[in-house]
Design a protein around this motif. Structure first.
Motif, PDB file in Angstrom:
ATOM      1  N   ASN A  45      50.173  43.328  64.833  1.00  0.00           N
ATOM      2  CA  ASN A  45      49.554  42.011  64.842  1.00  0.00           C
ATOM      3  C   ASN A  45      48.057  42.243  65.007  1.00  0.00           C
ATOM      4  OD1 ASN A  45      51.992  40.515  64.716  1.00  0.00           O
ATOM      5  ND2 ASN A  45      52.284  40.805  66.923  1.00  0.00           N
ATOM      6  N   LYS A 128      49.573  32.501  71.710  1.00  0.00           N
ATOM      7  CA  LYS A 128      50.517  32.147  72.782  1.00  0.00           C
ATOM      8  C   LYS A 128      51.682  31.334  72.230  1.00  0.00           C
ATOM      9  CE  LYS A 128      47.975  32.426  77.090  1.00  0.00           C
ATOM     10  NZ  LYS A 128      47.574  31.716  78.327  1.00  0.00           N
ATOM     11  N   SER A 129      51.372  30.346  71.395  1.00  0.00           N
ATOM     12  CA  SER A 129      52.431  29.500  70.842  1.00  0.00           C
ATOM     13  C   SER A 129      53.330  30.272  69.887  1.00  0.00           C
ATOM     14  CB  SER A 129      51.831  28.284  70.131  1.00  0.00           C
ATOM     15  OG  SER A 129      51.057  28.689  69.021  1.00  0.00           O
ATOM     16  N   SER A 130      52.788  31.318  69.263  1.00  0.00           N
ATOM     17  CA  SER A 130      53.575  32.150  68.343  1.00  0.00           C
ATOM     18  C   SER A 130      54.300  33.268  69.064  1.00  0.00           C
ATOM     19  CB  SER A 130      52.654  32.756  67.272  1.00  0.00           C
ATOM     20  OG  SER A 130      51.955  31.755  66.571  1.00  0.00           O
ATOM     21  N   ASN A 131      54.020  33.399  70.357  1.00  0.00           N
ATOM     22  CA  ASN A 131      54.629  34.462  71.162  1.00  0.00           C
ATOM     23  C   ASN A 131      54.322  35.841  70.589  1.00  0.00           C
ATOM     24  OD1 ASN A 131      56.072  35.317  73.424  1.00  0.00           O
ATOM     25  ND2 ASN A 131      57.998  35.454  72.286  1.00  0.00           N
ATOM     26  N   LYS A 132      53.059  36.013  70.179  1.00  0.00           N
ATOM     27  CA  LYS A 132      52.620  37.292  69.624  1.00  0.00           C
ATOM     28  C   LYS A 132      51.594  37.935  70.550  1.00  0.00           C
ATOM     29  CE  LYS A 132      52.952  36.613  64.565  1.00  0.00           C
ATOM     30  NZ  LYS A 132      53.378  35.221  64.368  1.00  0.00           N
ATOM     31  N   LYS A 133      51.704  39.260  70.699  1.00  0.00           N
ATOM     32  CA  LYS A 133      50.677  40.052  71.369  1.00  0.00           C
ATOM     33  C   LYS A 133      49.853  40.766  70.294  1.00  0.00           C
ATOM     34  CE  LYS A 133      52.035  39.864  75.867  1.00  0.00           C
ATOM     35  NZ  LYS A 133      51.216  39.763  77.098  1.00  0.00           N
ATOM     36  N   LEU A 215      46.915  38.607  76.166  1.00  0.00           N
ATOM     37  CA  LEU A 215      47.369  38.655  74.773  1.00  0.00           C
ATOM     38  C   LEU A 215      47.247  40.051  74.142  1.00  0.00           C
ATOM     39  CD1 LEU A 215      46.084  35.284  73.270  1.00  0.00           C
ATOM     40  CD2 LEU A 215      48.438  35.975  73.728  1.00  0.00           C
TER      41      LEU A 215
END
Length: 393
Positions: A45, A128-133, A215
């Motif tokens: 990501n 945060k809303s996509s739950n991605k780091k 994040l």
């Protein structure tokens, strides 16, 4: 309404862009990136701050279409208005999205002032809303103006020497002619303003914001691009206002490294080779230096396209574990350019340049070609005699 779009260049500023030319250029870049060895098989990501043109775009295309990474690009580009085309970066983003969708490659774009707090907040909210780091942060912002996010004060960068007044040739792109220019030394205010715009302050604010929001992924990396150049250009670049801003960017990286250590990660500064940029055409000597360098490196077989240059960075160094480092820990992607034999030949050419012979003894044609390509003109595969529908603007 359809019209034939021709390049409008005034004082080395491209006033328009060709949408279909930008589309073809992005397509050509993608095909080149896909033809190169796989950068990494890790699922990445990537946040790219400034991914709409230049090295930022080349980075994004390599990571998306070669490593199949998810890329989130933050850039500030102008939409079309009336008879005026959009900026080249706007079209680059648009057509990157088109080709990414065709190949089911995930991406997102945010058209916003990257220096603002709002930009950072929106990026944080999205991840945060996509739950991605975030595995990789690339900071590749190229702007001549910055508005301080706290005070709203506007700062403008300057292209000036610091140690001594400078005299050298600039190239008039449209007229294909040399113009001798003199630049006075920068004032203290001009130096500090340039550092405010092009130094490391905003880069640090981005990493601090991402860190505070938790994040950054384990073993995350951050990377920014700097430029050293040859001693031929030192007086106007490395020892000038821009060089001082770049040194500030590099020193700020030490603070960023302390943050990245918490994630067992790494903060990287990569020194890139000379390329044609919107800024380089304004800096006396630099355009001629680039034209001479391109000629020598092509003859030596060491010249790289912008795609291959950034591919080598990520394939060999960032994810290949084989970086070329200097004593300061900088990734020296510019080692081919600064090879002593290459520099000796370039220096010899530079000493021979006159307004009458510069096109014959350098590769000015390639320099101009790359300048036009930045704005979607002179791109292989486009028929520029065909009218372009205004809806494509």
């Amino acid at each position: 309404m359809t019209t034939v779009i021709k390049p409008m260049i005034r004082n080395n500023i491209a006033l328009n862009a060709h949408p279909q030319g930008c589309r073809q250029l992005v397509k050509n870049y993608i095909e080149e990136a896909k033809s190169l060895p796989l950068i990494t098989d890790k699922n990445l990501n990537v946040l790219i701050i400034g991914g709409s043109s230049g090295y930022g775009l080349a980075t994004r295309i390599n990571l998306a279409f070669n490593a199949h990474a998810y890329t989130y690009n933050v850039s500030f580009e102008r939409e079309a208005r009336g008879r005026n085309t959009a900026s080249a970066g706007y079209y680059n983003n648009r057509f990157f999205a088109e080709f990414a969708q065709e190949e089911n490659i995930p991406y997102d774009d945010l058209n916003i002032d990257a220096f603002s707090h709002d930009a950072k907040n929106k990026v944080i909210e999205h991840f945060k809303s996509s739950n991605k780091k975030i595995d990789l942060v690339v900071y590749s912002v190229a702007s001549g103006i910055r508005i301080d996010p706290d005070t709203q004060e506007k700062y403008t960068s300057s292209l000036k020497p610091i140690l001594n007044d400078f005299k050298g040739y600039s190239v008039d792109i449209a007229k294909e002619a040399l113009i001798e220019e003199s630049l006075e030394c920068a004032t203290e205010e001009e130096i500090s303003s340039t550092i405010k715009v092009m130094g490391g302050e905003d880069y640090l604010l981005w990493i601090q914001a991402l860190d505070k929001a938790d994040l950054l992924a384990p073993k995350a990396k951050s990377i920014t691009y700097t430029y050293m150049g040859s001693d031929i250009t030192y007086p106007i670049y490395k020892e000038g206002t821009i060089g001082h801003a770049k040194r500030d960017l590099e020193s700020t990286n030490m603070q960023i490294q302390e943050i990245m250590k918490k994630y067992d990660g790494e903060a990287i500064v990569s020194s890139s080779k000379t390329v044609v940029t919107k800024a380089s055409v304004f800096i006396p000597t630099v355009a001629l230096y680039a034209s001479a360098l391109f000629k020598v490196m092509q003859e030596n077989g060491t010249h790289e396209s912008i795609i291959k240059h950034k591919h080598r960075l990520f394939h060999e160094m960032v994810y290949g574990g084989n970086p070329t480092l200097d004593q300061s820990g900088l990734y020296r992607l510019d080692a081919h350019e600064l090879d002593p034999k290459t520099q000796a030949i370039v220096s010899e050419i530079m000493n021979q340049i006159t307004p009458d012979n510069f096109k014959a003894i350098t590769d000015f044609e390639l320099f101009k070609q790359l300048f036009l390509e930045m704005n979607g003109f002179s791109v292989l595969g486009v028929d520029y005699q065909l009218p372009t529908d205004s809806s494509d603007f």
